[in-house]
Design a protein around this motif. Structure first.
Motif, PDB file in Angstrom:
ATOM      1  N   LEU A  38     -28.815  28.717  32.942  1.00 39.13           N
ATOM      2  CA  LEU A  38     -27.395  29.063  32.937  1.00 39.13           C
ATOM      3  C   LEU A  38     -26.572  28.071  32.119  1.00 39.13           C
ATOM      4  CD1 LEU A  38     -25.021  30.804  34.164  1.00 39.13           C
ATOM      5  CD2 LEU A  38     -24.953  29.134  36.012  1.00 39.13           C
ATOM      6  N   HIS A  39     -26.872  26.802  32.281  1.00 44.06           N
ATOM      7  CA  HIS A  39     -26.030  25.774  31.651  1.00 44.06           C
ATOM      8  C   HIS A  39     -26.511  25.507  30.234  1.00 44.06           C
ATOM      9  CE1 HIS A  39     -24.036  25.476  35.397  1.00 44.06           C
ATOM     10  NE2 HIS A  39     -25.086  25.011  36.040  1.00 44.06           N
ATOM     11  N   THR A  40     -26.118  26.419  29.348  1.00 46.12           N
ATOM     12  CA  THR A  40     -26.694  26.411  28.014  1.00 46.12           C
ATOM     13  C   THR A  40     -26.238  25.230  27.167  1.00 46.12           C
ATOM     14  OG1 THR A  40     -24.969  27.992  27.514  1.00 46.12           O
ATOM     15  CG2 THR A  40     -27.159  28.864  27.886  1.00 46.12           C
ATOM     16  N   GLU A  68     -19.652  27.911  34.345  1.00 42.28           N
ATOM     17  CA  GLU A  68     -20.788  28.837  34.310  1.00 42.28           C
ATOM     18  C   GLU A  68     -21.263  29.186  35.715  1.00 42.28           C
ATOM     19  OE1 GLU A  68     -22.633  27.473  30.093  1.00 42.28           O
ATOM     20  OE2 GLU A  68     -22.973  26.170  31.798  1.00 42.28           O
ATOM     21  N   ASP A  69     -21.248  28.201  36.601  1.00 39.57           N
ATOM     22  CA  ASP A  69     -21.619  28.500  37.985  1.00 39.57           C
ATOM     23  C   ASP A  69     -20.631  29.503  38.574  1.00 39.57           C
ATOM     24  OD1 ASP A  69     -23.921  26.828  38.313  1.00 39.57           O
ATOM     25  OD2 ASP A  69     -22.585  25.098  38.312  1.00 39.57           O
ATOM     26  N   ALA A  70     -19.346  29.286  38.306  1.00 39.18           N
ATOM     27  CA  ALA A  70     -18.328  30.195  38.829  1.00 39.18           C
ATOM     28  C   ALA A  70     -18.575  31.608  38.330  1.00 39.18           C
ATOM     29  CB  ALA A  70     -16.936  29.720  38.421  1.00 39.18           C
ATOM     30  N   ALA A 109     -17.903  21.478  31.193  1.00 37.11           N
ATOM     31  CA  ALA A 109     -18.986  22.127  30.471  1.00 37.11           C
ATOM     32  C   ALA A 109     -19.939  22.890  31.390  1.00 37.11           C
ATOM     33  CB  ALA A 109     -19.755  21.069  29.668  1.00 37.11           C
ATOM     34  N   ILE A 110     -19.911  22.643  32.692  1.00 40.09           N
ATOM     35  CA  ILE A 110     -20.926  23.208  33.571  1.00 40.09           C
ATOM     36  C   ILE A 110     -20.358  24.145  34.639  1.00 40.09           C
ATOM     37  CG2 ILE A 110     -22.735  22.638  35.240  1.00 40.09           C
ATOM     38  CD1 ILE A 110     -23.013  19.971  33.842  1.00 40.09           C
ATOM     39  N   THR A 111     -19.313  23.680  35.308  1.00 39.12           N
ATOM     40  CA  THR A 111     -18.835  24.374  36.508  1.00 39.12           C
ATOM     41  C   THR A 111     -18.420  25.810  36.234  1.00 39.12           C
ATOM     42  OG1 THR A 111     -18.105  22.266  37.331  1.00 39.12           O
ATOM     43  CG2 THR A 111     -17.174  24.196  38.391  1.00 39.12           C
ATOM     44  N   TYR A 139     -33.541  25.855  39.495  1.00 40.29           N
ATOM     45  CA  TYR A 139     -34.064  26.814  38.512  1.00 40.29           C
ATOM     46  C   TYR A 139     -32.996  27.213  37.493  1.00 40.29           C
ATOM     47  CZ  TYR A 139     -36.303  31.311  37.129  1.00 40.29           C
ATOM     48  OH  TYR A 139     -36.844  32.372  36.468  1.00 40.29           O
ATOM     49  N   HIS A 140     -31.748  27.380  37.965  1.00 43.39           N
ATOM     50  CA  HIS A 140     -30.722  27.918  37.071  1.00 43.39           C
ATOM     51  C   HIS A 140     -30.233  26.902  36.041  1.00 43.39           C
ATOM     52  CE1 HIS A 140     -27.761  25.633  39.457  1.00 43.39           C
ATOM     53  NE2 HIS A 140     -26.876  25.912  38.524  1.00 43.39           N
ATOM     54  N   VAL A 141     -30.565  25.634  36.272  1.00 37.07           N
ATOM     55  CA  VAL A 141     -29.860  24.593  35.516  1.00 37.07           C
ATOM     56  C   VAL A 141     -30.036  24.741  34.008  1.00 37.07           C
ATOM     57  CG1 VAL A 141     -29.589  22.118  35.158  1.00 37.07           C
ATOM     58  CG2 VAL A 141     -29.865  23.014  37.465  1.00 37.07           C
ATOM     59  N   GLU A 144     -25.684  27.386  48.187  1.00 28.73           N
ATOM     60  CA  GLU A 144     -27.096  27.597  47.817  1.00 28.73           C
ATOM     61  C   GLU A 144     -27.330  27.260  46.355  1.00 28.73           C
ATOM     62  OE1 GLU A 144     -28.034  31.979  48.248  1.00 28.73           O
ATOM     63  OE2 GLU A 144     -27.883  31.930  46.072  1.00 28.73           O
ATOM     64  N   ASN A 145     -26.299  27.444  45.537  1.00 30.51           N
ATOM     65  CA  ASN A 145     -26.416  27.144  44.104  1.00 30.51           C
ATOM     66  C   ASN A 145     -26.775  25.680  43.847  1.00 30.51           C
ATOM     67  OD1 ASN A 145     -24.440  25.993  41.700  1.00 30.51           O
ATOM     68  ND2 ASN A 145     -25.600  27.777  41.068  1.00 30.51           N
ATOM     69  N   ILE A 146     -26.315  24.796  44.733  1.00 33.64           N
ATOM     70  CA  ILE A 146     -26.616  23.371  44.533  1.00 33.64           C
ATOM     71  C   ILE A 146     -28.109  23.107  44.798  1.00 33.64           C
ATOM     72  CG2 ILE A 146     -25.875  21.013  45.081  1.00 33.64           C
ATOM     73  CD1 ILE A 146     -23.476  22.635  44.376  1.00 33.64           C
TER      74      ILE A 146
HETATM   75 FE   LIG Z   1     -25.035  24.933  38.203  1.00 30.28          FE
END
Ligand SMILES: [Fe+2]
Ligand code: FES
Lengths: 173, 403
Positions: free
Chosen positions: B219-221, B346-348, B342-344, B214-216, B208-210
């Motif tokens: 979350l991905h500062t 944060e999703d984890a 740099a991204i993954t 909205y989070h991009v 669902e995260n993909i």
């Molecule tokens: Fe993400």
């Protein structure tokens, strides 16, 4: 003859001390900024699974093949991750790493370069989990550069035994 | 007194009440162990096509890789005749795992089971049995091949299904082929290697995260630090009335307009394409395909347990890549879309925290973009998540009162 023996012993000692310095720094997230100084100007830092390493596949978990990339890693950890780019003292997966290293060995090549190897296990104590996590298990395959005032890594290769990483990780291994 | 006997998944669908509103997700679906087991059948052996690899991962006859389709361990293999098969990785005798490890080549000898030495060829046919004296008279080797999934490929991407009712692959993919055409081009890719990592979250949270645009930026500062934005773009949900795939498209700020927060900004550079357009796709239920910057990546989502999911990040180049382009992809891929990238990470971190508190009863809610009922959505919307769960609910038999 005697001097070169002393020299070899001295270099061996210096290489092992570099390893200890490395462990002390990567085990303490507050000292992260000191980490790039352990590498020479043309150094590389590579973290790769044994699987890819042995199959000759180039994809590495981390491939910092220049000193710039090694320095950038600190920026990514401190400024990119979490808290709107103000993550210095508060970021995701706040964790306390612990490197258990040994045995370590040093071998000299014809050119006098020291190859430094060691087995390691890295555990992390994380805030979100009461149980400590085994983060990584493997072997360092390093090359030490003695050309400067103090010995530095010319190359640090972290070979991970598992093909499946047990967790994402924040700090250098 | 006759009680109606229904498959267990329907009982679960009754036990876990899905709210009337389709933007609400009951947290129990991330914590119910019976549901997890039911999903392995209902979703992964349902009428879906599971993305299991790309042909370039197994270029030579006899090359194989192992993966799971939900809970079913399979071997994806290129046979002696170069045809790709997907075989269940369990001996037809007493079920022993036939091959271990992520990959290999078995052209000579085929698969020999360690337990009683039955041997299979690269097409899964049983070719040798040890000491077959005193077997029942009707025993025939032809009856004991390895179960095989139906396989089809699209531009080199390998799809498999364990369900006879799955529609033809092209029908299943529907308009998603438009995005796959862009990323995979003629299918002539070079496999550069995989990284696998365990996420401590339910597989649905990963998928669902993909869908969540909205989070991009939130979350991905790192994106904020370098002032990287997505311009225009949209989130399509091709075939949403049936499968709910995702096709996100957008254009990101060119590297020369970014704040140079890093010494080496090649991480964010697009060099092999004329524009910074990129695609991010989910092939329902568990495949991801993207061409973010110059990183050509497929991901295979493997549910291990209720709260543990293995993600394989497979990286590719193009066969005609000049050496600099190949090196650029090798340096960029894991650094952007890998577990130390740099991204993954944060999703984890976010997904683990969702999982941790999912035991608090209640519902997760999807808001951004939901006033619009149908795709296309904006690239910053989370609304497409609804379509993922609509497809999921249909497969699992959850009542959807609003349909
Ligand atoms: Fe993400
Ligand atoms: S279980 Fe494989 S040969 Fe018996």
């Amino acid at each position: 003859m005697l001097t070169s023996l002393v020299d070899a012993q001295g270099r061996k000692q210096a290489a092992l001390e570099l390893l200890v310095r490395y462990i002390r720094i990567v085990d303490d997230p507050r000292r992260l900024a000191e980490w790039p100084d352990l590498f020479g100007d043309s150094a590389e830092y590579v973290v790769i699974t044994r699987e890819n390493h042995e199959r000759g596949l180039p994809i590495a978990v981390i491939r910092d093949d220049t000193k710039d990339r090694i320095i950038d890693r600190v920026t990514i950890i401190k400024n990119f991750w979490g808290a709107g780019g103000r993550a210095e003292d508060h970021h995701y997966n706040e964790s306390w790493p612990r490197h258990i290293v040994g045995p370590a060995w040093v071998e000299f090549t014809e050119s006098g370069e020291a190859r430094l190897g060691a087995n390691f296990a890295v555990y992390a104590t994380v805030q979100v989990d009461p149980e400590p996590r085994l983060l990584a298990l493997g072997e360092y395959q390093d090359v030490v550069d003695f050309s400067g005032e103090i010995p530095k890594f010319k190359s640090k290769k972290v070979i991970l035994d598992t093909s499946v990483l047990q967790d994402v990780f924040v700090y250098p291994l | 007194m006759a009680e109606s006997v229904e498959p267990p998944r329907f009982d679960l669908a009754r036990r876990i009440r899905w709210p009337q509103e389709d933007n609400k997700i009951p947290r129990e679906i991330f914590t119910d162990p019976d549901l997890f087991r039911a999903e392995m059948d209902g979703v992964f052996t349902g009428p879906v096509w599971v993305l299991v690899g790309h042909e370039s991962e197994i270029p030579k006859p006899g090359d194989y890789k192992t993966i799971s389709m939900g809970a079913a361990p399979v071997i994806v293999i290129r046979g002696a005749n170069a045809r790709v098969s997907v075989l269940v990785n369990a001996c037809a005798h007493r079920g022993t795992r036939l091959v271990e490890g992520p990959s290999g080549n078995v052209l000579r000898g085929g698969f020999r089971c360690i337990y009683h030495m039955w041997t299979y060829d690269t097409d899964g046919r049983l070719i040798a049995v040890s000491l077959p004296e005193d077997f029942p008279q009707e025993f025939r080797k032809e009856d004991y091949g390895l179960p095989r999934a139906r396989v089809d490929t699209y531009r080199g991407a390998i799809f498999a299904t364990l369900n006879d009712d799955a529609p033809p692959l092209l029908e299943y993919l529907a308009e998603l082929t438009g995005g796959l055409d862009k990323v995979l081009e003629d299918g002539a890719l070079e496999f550069l290697g995989s990284i696998r990592v365990i996420f401590r979250a339910n597989w649905k949270l990963y998928v669902e995260n993909i869908y969540d645009g909205y989070h991009v930026t939130a979350l991905h500062t790192g994106f904020q630090v370098v002032r990287l934005r997505s311009h225009g773009g949209e989130r399509l949900v091709p075939n949403y009335e049936r499968n709910g795939h995702l096709w996100g498209r957008s254009r990101s700020t060119p590297v020369n307009q970014l704040t140079p927060a890093l010494r080496d900004m090649s991480l964010f550079d697009t060099r092999t394409k004329p524009t910074t357009d990129h695609n991010m796709m989910v092939v329902f239920p568990s495949g991801v395909v993207t061409d973010y910057f110059d990183t050509i990546q497929m991901r295979y989502v493997i549910p291990l347990e209720l709260d543990r999911t293995q993600i394989e990040f497979a990286f590719f180049g193009r066969q005609h890549d000049p050496e600099e382009a190949r090196l650029h992809r090798v340096r960029q891929g894991p650094e952007v879309l890998g577990p130390a990238g740099a991204i993954t990470l944060e999703d984890a971190a976010a997904l683990e925290r969702v999982q941790l508190s999912a035991t608090a009863r209640g519902e997760n809610v999807v808001l951004k973009g939901t006033p619009k009922r149908f795709p296309p959505y904006r690239h910053v919307d989370e609304a497409p998540i609804r379509h993922f769960y609509q497809a999921y609910r249909r497969l699992m038999g959850f009542h959807s009162d609003d349909h």
